[in-house]
Design an enzyme around this catalytic site. Structure first.
Site, short mmCIF file in Angstrom:
data_model
loop_
_atom_site.label_atom_id
_atom_site.label_comp_id
_atom_site.label_asym_id
_atom_site.label_seq_id
_atom_site.Cartn_x
_atom_site.Cartn_y
_atom_site.Cartn_z
N ASP A 1 0.84 -1.22 0.05
CA ASP A 1 0.13 -0.04 -0.01
C ASP A 1 0.99 1.23 0.04
OD1 ASP A 1 0.67 -0.58 2.64
OD2 ASP A 1 -0.41 1.02 3.25
N GLU B 1 -0.10 -0.85 5.79
CA GLU B 1 1.25 -0.33 6.56
C GLU B 1 0.73 1.26 6.79
OE1 GLU B 1 4.96 1.46 7.96
OE2 GLU B 1 3.71 1.66 5.97
#
Length: 451
Positions: free
Chosen positions: A89, A151
């Site tokens: 991400d 994250e």
């Protein structure tokens, strides 16, 4: 096996796959399409399988993008197992008018590519793939590969590893969410500061009152808040809160000119604080006012302000308990009582820092490997940021050595407009990680394996 030649032969394919991955806007923040996060997940699963990984799973946790978990068995019972970590991400692009090209259209720059997330952390994920390809899917160690999908925003996965320690059992970890102090300088990050946030507010009047009729005697909430905030630092700009740990920094750091350019400090503007940059940035505390609720300048009334509020970000020494540090800050603010006025102070959850033990066989192997990857002696540095999952993994596998290095560099503009990665750093990271597996496997066997 000539790793350098092997990796050089892989670079065209690796950079092409990096561009494919970086073109996917895999933003796991609320309000962004989950379908794009899942598209990045599916591409990586496909690439892992193509690289020879037979065991690929998906870990699903509440309100969390899927975590990719994969295993490569050790080649023999005497080989160690290494956990490789990254995340797929990315941060939102921010103000797209500040980008020189669309953030999700990977665009050539001198020596590399520009795109959101291309350095943080998709280059490091591709580096893991490069290592698998370099060894034809059969590395000299066992591997556990963990690539998470949330994250940047934060998720339940941060606290998951200690609940399932067997899944993450290993002898060493490569946390590839870091990079070099500067391009071409191989860097092992050995410390991460802890983090907490504190909100301080003050109410002095039931409502605003005319400054002409009441100013000078009616207590001004904004003045009281500003006075309290000013007391957090001394005349040099060093944190003045008792109980916050600060040590000398003995590793590598930036030059002042490098830091000025990285922080976009204007010519003639002094830096705050005293001591070395490493001490100010990594082995000492920092308190930043990140938000302020007060009347806006435009349209401000001539009135005594009845209410004001500020949010503070606290960064603490890697080895200090962040809750203890937060308590010290809260106590200092409450005791300040500017003009005799009581402040309301509330703390949020705190995230611990991390300091690696650097004397074991994995660190010895890593120093040799990074030297091979970049052709020069590696340096030790730290980060003022935090990676909460590192602590979760360390709690799950307390005996494992934790290494933080990768393909980013401090000048790559991560979390900022025009993020970029250099092909030289990606190449160095692949060679270094592949060499680390080779060196660590040899050292592990010569030491008699797991004890």
């Amino acid at each position: 096996m000539d790793l350098t030649s092997t990796v050089d032969g892989l670079m065209d394919g690796l950079t092409a796959d990096l561009a494919r991955l970086a073109a996917i806007p895999s933003i796991a923040f609320p309000g962004y399409p989950r379908s794009e996060v899942l598209r990045a997940h599916d591409l990586l699963v496909e690439l892992l399988r193509e690289a020879g990984v037979g065991h690929v799973e998906r870990i699903d946790l509440p309100d969390t993008s899927p975590v990719i978990y994969a295993e490569v068995p050790p080649p023999d019972p005497d080989a160690p197992t290494v956990l490789l970590y990254g995340h797929y991400d990315v941060q939102p692009p921010g103000d797209e008018s500040l980008w020189l090209s669309p953030p999700f259209e990977p665009t050539p720059v001198e020596g590399g590519l520009r795109a959101r997330g291309i350095a943080d952390d998709k280059s490091n994920v591709i580096a893991h793939l490069g290592v698998l390809r370099a060894y034809g899917g059969r590395p000299p160690t066992g591997l556990k590969i963990v690539i998470e999908g949330q994250e940047e925003y934060g998720s339940a996965f941060d606290e998951y590893p200690p609940t399932d320690p067997g899944r993450f059992a290993c002898d060493a970890m490569v946390i590839a969410d870091m990079g070099n102090l500067r391009p071409g300088t191989p860097t092992l990050t050995t410390g991460l500061r802890g983090v907490a946030e504190v909100v301080v507010e003050v109410r002095t009047l039931a409502e605003a009152r005319h400054s002409g009729g009441y100013g000078g005697a009616a207590p001004d909430a904004l003045l009281a808040l500003v006075r309290a905030l000013a007391g957090l630092h001394d005349e040099n700009g060093d944190v003045a809160v008792p109980g916050l740990r600060r040590d000398e920094w003995e590793g590598a750091s930036y030059t002042e000119q490098e830091f000025r350019e990285l922080a976009t400090v204007a010519d003639g503007m002094p830096l705050t604080g005293s001591g070395s940059l490493g001490e100010r940035l990594w082995s000492g505390p920092a308190i930043t006012v990140i938000g302020l609720d007060a009347p806006a300048v435009d349209g401000a009334a001539s009135a005594v302000v009845p209410y004001a509020r500020a949010r503070l970000n606290l960064r603490v020494h890697p080895q200090q308990d962040p809750r203890q540090a937060t308590d010290a800050l809260v106590r200092h603010l409450r005791e300040s009582r500017p003009y005799g006025i009581e402040l309301t102070v509330a703390a949020s959850d705190a995230g611990p820092g991390f300091e690696a033990a650097t004397g074991g066989p994995a660190y010895r192997a890593a120093r040799t490997a990074l030297r091979e990857g970049w052709g020069t002696e590696p340096q030790f540095a730290a980060s003022g940021g935090s990676i909460p999952l590192v602590n979760g993994l360390a709690r799950a596998v307390p005996h494992a050595e934790v290494l933080l290095f990768g393909a980013q560099d401090s000048m790559c503009n991560l979390h900022a407009p025009n993020e970029r990665v250099l092909f030289s750093e990606l190449r160095g990271a692949v060679i270094a990680e592949a060499a680390f597996l080779r060196e660590y496997a040899a050292a592990f066997r010569s030491a008699g394996g797991r004890r």
